[in-house]
Each structure stands twice: as structure tokens, then as C-alpha cells.
Design an enzyme around this catalytic site. Structure first.
Site, PDB file in Angstrom:
ATOM      1  N   SER A 139       0.836  -1.208   0.000  1.00 17.90           N
ATOM      2  CA  SER A 139       0.000   0.000   0.000  1.00 17.90           C
ATOM      3  C   SER A 139       0.865   1.250   0.000  1.00 17.90           C
ATOM      4  CB  SER A 139      -0.944   0.003   1.212  1.00 17.90           C
ATOM      5  OG  SER A 139      -0.220   0.042   2.414  1.00 17.90           O
ATOM      6  N   THR A 167      11.132   7.079   6.395  1.00 18.32           N
ATOM      7  CA  THR A 167      12.182   8.097   6.498  1.00 18.32           C
ATOM      8  C   THR A 167      12.511   8.374   7.964  1.00 18.32           C
ATOM      9  OG1 THR A 167      11.474   9.136   4.432  1.00 18.32           O
ATOM     10  CG2 THR A 167      12.747  10.513   5.943  1.00 18.32           C
ATOM     11  N   GLY A 251       2.443  18.254   4.293  1.00 16.57           N
ATOM     12  CA  GLY A 251       3.809  17.769   4.075  1.00 16.57           C
ATOM     13  C   GLY A 251       4.263  17.968   2.643  1.00 16.57           C
ATOM     14  N   GLY A 348      29.604  19.441 -18.066  1.00 17.54           N
ATOM     15  CA  GLY A 348      30.247  18.527 -19.008  1.00 17.54           C
ATOM     16  C   GLY A 348      30.622  17.225 -18.307  1.00 17.54           C
ATOM     17  N   GLU A 372       5.436  11.144  -0.632  1.00 18.19           N
ATOM     18  CA  GLU A 372       4.293  11.983  -0.221  1.00 18.19           C
ATOM     19  C   GLU A 372       3.316  12.180  -1.389  1.00 18.19           C
ATOM     20  OE1 GLU A 372       4.634  14.954   2.635  1.00 18.19           O
ATOM     21  OE2 GLU A 372       6.576  14.267   3.362  1.00 18.19           O
ATOM     22  N   THR A 374       2.866  10.309  -5.451  1.00 18.98           N
ATOM     23  CA  THR A 374       3.594  10.404  -6.722  1.00 18.98           C
ATOM     24  C   THR A 374       2.992  11.546  -7.562  1.00 18.98           C
ATOM     25  OG1 THR A 374       2.076   8.928  -7.880  1.00 18.98           O
ATOM     26  CG2 THR A 374       3.937   7.889  -6.736  1.00 18.98           C
TER      27      THR A 374
HETATM   28  C1  LIG Z   1      13.029   7.429  -0.134  1.00 21.54           C
HETATM   29  C2  LIG Z   1      11.604   7.212   0.265  1.00 21.54           C
HETATM   30  C3  LIG Z   1      11.153   7.715   1.473  1.00 21.54           C
HETATM   31  C4  LIG Z   1       9.836   7.492   1.880  1.00 21.54           C
HETATM   32  N1  LIG Z   1       9.432   7.941   3.116  1.00 21.54           N
HETATM   33  C5  LIG Z   1       8.219   7.549   3.584  1.00 21.54           C
HETATM   34  C6  LIG Z   1       7.844   7.815   4.951  1.00 21.54           C
HETATM   35  O1  LIG Z   1       8.584   8.431   5.715  1.00 21.54           O
HETATM   36  N2  LIG Z   1       6.645   7.345   5.394  1.00 21.54           N
HETATM   37  C7  LIG Z   1       5.783   6.647   4.588  1.00 21.54           C
HETATM   38  O2  LIG Z   1       4.726   6.263   5.055  1.00 21.54           O
HETATM   39  N3  LIG Z   1       6.110   6.396   3.285  1.00 21.54           N
HETATM   40  C8  LIG Z   1       7.298   6.817   2.777  1.00 21.54           C
HETATM   41  N4  LIG Z   1       7.655   6.534   1.482  1.00 21.54           N
HETATM   42  C9  LIG Z   1       6.707   5.811   0.617  1.00 21.54           C
HETATM   43  C10 LIG Z   1       6.169   6.682  -0.504  1.00 21.54           C
HETATM   44  O3  LIG Z   1       5.262   7.614  -0.005  1.00 21.54           O
HETATM   45  C11 LIG Z   1       5.572   5.733  -1.562  1.00 21.54           C
HETATM   46  O4  LIG Z   1       6.663   5.076  -2.188  1.00 21.54           O
HETATM   47  C12 LIG Z   1       4.741   6.482  -2.574  1.00 21.54           C
HETATM   48  O5  LIG Z   1       3.566   6.966  -2.000  1.00 21.54           O
HETATM   49  C13 LIG Z   1       4.390   5.595  -3.771  1.00 21.54           C
HETATM   50  O6  LIG Z   1       3.869   4.365  -3.364  1.00 21.54           O
HETATM   51  P1  LIG Z   1       4.448   3.016  -3.997  1.00 21.54           P
HETATM   52  O7  LIG Z   1       5.920   3.067  -3.889  1.00 21.54           O
HETATM   53  O8  LIG Z   1       3.742   1.875  -3.381  1.00 21.54           O
HETATM   54  O9  LIG Z   1       4.078   3.108  -5.545  1.00 21.54           O
HETATM   55  P2  LIG Z   1       2.673   2.654  -6.183  1.00 21.54           P
HETATM   56  O10 LIG Z   1       1.551   3.241  -5.417  1.00 21.54           O
HETATM   57  O11 LIG Z   1       2.710   1.192  -6.380  1.00 21.54           O
HETATM   58  O12 LIG Z   1       2.750   3.361  -7.601  1.00 21.54           O
HETATM   59  C14 LIG Z   1       3.423   2.798  -8.718  1.00 21.54           C
HETATM   60  C15 LIG Z   1       3.124   3.677  -9.930  1.00 21.54           C
HETATM   61  O13 LIG Z   1       1.704   3.629 -10.219  1.00 21.54           O
HETATM   62  C16 LIG Z   1       1.187   4.932 -10.283  1.00 21.54           C
HETATM   63  N5  LIG Z   1      -0.177   4.934  -9.778  1.00 21.54           N
HETATM   64  C17 LIG Z   1      -0.646   4.319  -8.648  1.00 21.54           C
HETATM   65  N6  LIG Z   1      -1.955   4.571  -8.509  1.00 21.54           N
HETATM   66  C18 LIG Z   1      -2.322   5.357  -9.552  1.00 21.54           C
HETATM   67  C19 LIG Z   1      -3.552   5.958  -9.962  1.00 21.54           C
HETATM   68  N7  LIG Z   1      -4.675   5.808  -9.239  1.00 21.54           N
HETATM   69  N8  LIG Z   1      -3.550   6.702 -11.095  1.00 21.54           N
HETATM   70  C20 LIG Z   1      -2.438   6.859 -11.824  1.00 21.54           C
HETATM   71  N9  LIG Z   1      -1.245   6.334 -11.475  1.00 21.54           N
HETATM   72  C21 LIG Z   1      -1.179   5.585 -10.355  1.00 21.54           C
HETATM   73  C22 LIG Z   1       2.109   5.773  -9.410  1.00 21.54           C
HETATM   74  O14 LIG Z   1       2.056   7.133  -9.785  1.00 21.54           O
HETATM   75  C23 LIG Z   1       3.466   5.153  -9.702  1.00 21.54           C
HETATM   76  O15 LIG Z   1       3.991   5.729 -10.874  1.00 21.54           O
HETATM   77  C24 LIG Z   1       8.954   6.784   1.035  1.00 21.54           C
HETATM   78  C25 LIG Z   1       9.408   6.287  -0.192  1.00 21.54           C
HETATM   79  C26 LIG Z   1      10.715   6.482  -0.564  1.00 21.54           C
HETATM   80  C27 LIG Z   1      11.190   5.897  -1.872  1.00 21.54           C
END
Ligand SMILES: Cc1cc2nc3c(=O)[nH]c(=O)nc-3n(C[C@H](O)[C@H](O)[C@H](O)COP(=O)(O)OP(=O)(O)OC[C@H]3O[C@@H](n4cnc5c(N)ncnc54)[C@H](O)[C@@H]3O)c2cc1C
Length: 388
Positions: A139, A167, A251, A348, A372, A374
Site C-alpha cells: 500500500s 524516512t 507535508g 560537461g 508523499e 507520486t
Molecule cells: C526514499 C523514500 C522515502 C519514503 N518515506 C516515507 C515515509 O517516511 N513514510 C511513509 O509512510 N512512506 C514513505 N515513502 C513511501 C512513498 O510515499 C511511496 O513510495 C509512494 O507513496 C508511492 O507508493 P508506492 O511506492 O507503493 O508506488 P505505487 O503506489 O505502487 O505506484 C506505482 C506507480 O503507479 C502509479 N499509480 C498508482 N496509482 C495510480 C492511480 N490511481 N492513477 C495513476 N497512477 C497511479 C504511481 O504514480 C506510480 O507511478 C517513502 C518512499 C521512498 C522511496
């Protein structure tokens, strides 16, 4: 009688004396204390503990905490200025400051009971780092599909599950953890818990080996029969979704600020470099093709900054800012990526190696379009607003 003319509207980018002094002091700290450590912290994928102590000493980890609890009692806008100024030098340190202030402290200030405020805020102001644990392996964008369970047992809730991507988890002493008390209730089962790091059953797991913001820790969180006293529920049971939505909306503005700072930092390096670097018998900055690229980048950064400042000022004024926050994060993260890429190009071959600072900005920029919410999720929020 001619009516007195209204006070002239201030420009969005005009800072009050207090804001200007605050921003200058953060920028000076970043230059003096952070800049010399950036390369080593990126290589070692860890933030220097002495630097963290310095951030606390300067009040940057408690910007909105009331003075009575040891904080600076400043505004959300101040937090945004701090994240921007720190990120000009190191966006990895920027996100440490950002999560502490715009997510954890914000959530507490709005939702905590007086007893929770007295227990948590002085610690957060003094030396304790906070972390915000919502995401799980299954999720992310669909955050409320989380499966971490909280089961009532006497005076406690017992948490079981795994959080991912958290984080600050390596350094954190206090975690804000989201779990469901009733999976059948959907988002209405989500509940927020304040959990001390030393709580039995809570383990900080694997640390991710990342592309960018490498010094910022990102870890798994493992909860195994982790009993959290019921008085450590933040807000009410079942209201965690509201806490998550509200805090992430704010945030997002902080991440916009991180990305504006990053873009400005990359541009500043590029400008200095092209003035010094000579090709064809002249500084590279003399070529109009280069000048126009710099001019476009500066324009984009200012546009992103104004969106960030506007969203932050709307939030401080208690006005609606949902779409503005999404817009500022969307644009600022794209501008950061474009500007950092330009900086690499203008260096460069030197832009491609770690001896120079711009390749790190390029790596660091990518995260702005992911965490926070995508960019697609920001577009979804903006589209709803446009079509309403
Ligand atoms: C370095 C880092 C720090 C983080 N820190 C925190 C933190 O402190 N606390 C915390 O809780 N989380 C944290 N996260 C998690 C972060 O918030 C999630 O990675 C982010 O919300 C995306 O979720 P996911 O990785 O599951 O991607 P997914 O939700 O699986 O998305 C995959 C792709 O599908 C696209 N997508 C998904 N649903 C839709 C839709 N309905 N319409 C169109 N496109 C869609 C997305 O845009 C993305 O391109 C962190 C992540 C990273 C990498």
C-alpha cells in the site's frame, strides 16, 4: 475626503524581517555546518550525529512547537523556508527537517491530547527525531489499503505488521504509526499511534540502499505483538485516515520546498562553473545558448518557489490549499529534475563524477516525484479541483 489608500499588498516572495533573518541564519548554518559533510554523508549513507545535534540546537527540529515546550513557536512558512534553505546544500538533510516538522510535529499539534503534547513535544524539541509510518509493501498510493493490524487487548492495542520506506527510521525515537483496528471498515478502521522506539515488539529493519538522498535513512519497520497503551492513540480510533490526509496535504508543501531548494542549489553551482570554465577562448557563460538555458531554469525555479510560498501562506492563513499544495509539489519536483539535469550538462564530463556536487543533486531530485504522493497522485488531486 479621499479615503486612505489600502496598505500595499506585499509580493508573495517578500519576506518579513523575521522570516528573512531566520532564512539567512539557516542558510549560513547549512553553508558552514552541512556543506563540508555532504559528500561523506552521501558516501556513508548516514547523517552525521553532530549535525543532527546542531539542527536541534538551532531550533530547526521544532519550528512550530510552542516555546512552552521548548520550540521556536514559528509558523509553517518558517518550516518551509528552513527546508528550502537546507536543501540548497543537501536535500537529504532537508527531508530530515521536513518530516520532523511538517508531518510529525504537525500531526501532534493538531491532534494530540494535552497529555500527549506534554509527553512528546519537549522530547521532539530537545533531541528526539520523529518518523511517519504509513506506507507498506502493498500500500503506497493506495495508502489506506494498509494491513498492519491493531487489536485491542485490555488497556492497549497490539500492533502487528510491517511498514516500508520509513524516512528517519534509523535515528527516530518516536514513530507515528498507522494501523487498522477493523479491516472490514476500510479507511474508517485506520488509527494513528504514537509509539516509542523502545517499545517491545518494534524493530527497525533493513535500511534501503537508495539512488538519491542517500544520507536520509529509509527503513522497514517490523511490528510483532507490539503493545501500545490506548492513551497513545493520536486523535480517536478510526480517525487515522483524517490525520494522514491532513498531514500529507501539508507535508507536500515541504517537499515542494525541498525541491525548490535543490533546484536553486544546482543552478547556483552551474552558474559559478560556467563563469569559470573556458572553452573556445571564453568563459562558457558567454555563450548565448548557455545563458538562455540558465535563464529558463531561473524562471522555472521562481515559478515553483512562488507556488510553494503561496501554498504555505494559505495554510498559515487557514485558507484552503489542497490543490495549491499538489501543484507546488508537482511543479517543483519536475523543475528540480530538469535543473539538476541542466547543471550536470553544463559541467560537461565533470558533471558526471562524484568529485563535483551536481551529480548528487541529479540523483536526489528523483524522489520528489515519488514520495508523499507520486506525480500521478498530485495530478489526480489537481484534476479533481479543475473539474469540480
Ligand atoms: C526514499 C523514500 C522515502 C519514503 N518515506 C516515507 C515515509 O517516511 N513514510 C511513509 O509512510 N512512506 C514513505 N515513502 C513511501 C512513498 O510515499 C511511496 O513510495 C509512494 O507513496 C508511492 O507508493 P508506492 O511506492 O507503493 O508506488 P505505487 O503506489 O505502487 O505506484 C506505482 C506507480 O503507479 C502509479 N499509480 C498508482 N496509482 C495510480 C492511480 N490511481 N492513477 C495513476 N497512477 C497511479 C504511481 O504514480 C506510480 O507511478 C517513502 C518512499 C521512498 C522511496
Amino acid at each position: 475626503m479621499v479615503p486612505a489608500s489600502p496598505a500595499p499588498q506585499q509580493a508573495l516572495s517578500t519576506l518579513s524581517d523575521d522570516e528573512r533573518l531566520f532564512r539567512a541564519s539557516v542558510a549560513e548554518f547549512a553553508d558552514r555546518e552541512i556543506r563540508p559533510l555532504v559528500r561523506a554523508m552521501d558516501d556513508q549513507a548516514a547523517i552525521d550525529r553532530r549535525l543532527i545535534d546542531g539542527l536541534f540546537a538551532l531550533g530547526l527540529m521544532a519550528i512550530e512547537i510552542p516555546e512552552a515546550f521548548g520550540g521556536a513557536e514559528a509558523s509553517f512558512f518558517h518550516a518551509v523556508l528552513a527546508v528550502e534553505a537546507v536543501s540548497e546544500v543537501d536535500p537529504a538533510v532537508g527531508v530530515l527537517v521536513d518530516v520532523q516538522n511538517t508531518l510529525v510535529i504537525n500531526a501532534l499539534r493538531r491532534w494530540a491530547t494535552p497529555a500527549q503534547l506534554s509527553a512528546c513535544l519537549p522530547r521532539l524539541a530537545r533531541d528526539t527525531i520523529g518518523a511517519y509510518a504509513l506506507s507498506e509493501a502493498g500500500s503506497g498510493s493506495d495508502a489506506f489499503a494498509l494491513t498492519t493490524r491493531a487489536v485491542r487487548r485490555g488497556d492497549a492495542f497490539v500492533l502487528t505488521g510491517r511498514k516500508l520506506w520509513i524516512t528517519n527510521a534509523s535515528e527516530a525515537g518516536l514513530f507515528l504509526i498507522f494501523a487498522t483496528i477493523d479491516p472490514a471498515a476500510g479507511y474508517k478502521g485506520i488509527t494513528a499511534f504514537l509509539v516509542d522506539r523502545l517499545t517491545p515488539g518494534l524493530t527497525v529493519g533493513r535500511k534501503e540502499d537508495k539512488l538519491g538522498i542517500r544520507a536520509s535513512s529509509t527503513c522497514e519497520l517490523i511490528l510483532e505483538d507490539c503493545a501500545v497503551p490506548a492513551h497513545q492513540v493520536l486523535g480517536e480510533p478510526g480517525r487515522g485516515y483524517k490525520i494522514a490526509i491532513d498531514t500529507l496535504n501539508e507535508g507536500r508543501i515541504g517537499i515542494g520546498a525541498q525541491m525548490v531548494g535543490l533546484a536553486q542549489g544546482a543552478l547556483d553551482h552551474a552558474v559559478r562553473y560556467v563563469k569559470e570554465r573556458r572553452q573556445f577562448g571564453r568563459p562558457v557563460a558567454d555563450f548565448q545558448g548557455v545563458q538562455f538555458q540558465l535563464a529558463r531554469a531561473a524562471t522555472e525555479i521562481q515559478a515553483a518557489r512562488l507556488l510553494v510560498y503561496n501554498a504555505a501562506r494559505l495554510r498559515d492563513a487557514g485558507l484552503p490549499f489542497l490543490a495549491d499544495a499538489a501543484m507546488c509539489k508537482l511543479l517543483a519536483s519536475e523543475v528540480a529534475e530538469r535543473t539538476a539535469s541542466l547543471a550536470v550538462n553544463l559541467y560537461g564530463g565533470y558533471g558526471f563524477v562524484k568529485d563535483y556536487p551536481v551529480e548528487k543533486f541529479y540523483r536526489d531530485a528523483k524522489i520528489g516525484q515519488i514520495y508523499e504522493g507520486t506525480s500521478n497522485l498530485q495530478l489526480q488531486t489537481i484534476a479533481k479541483h479543475v473539474l469540480a
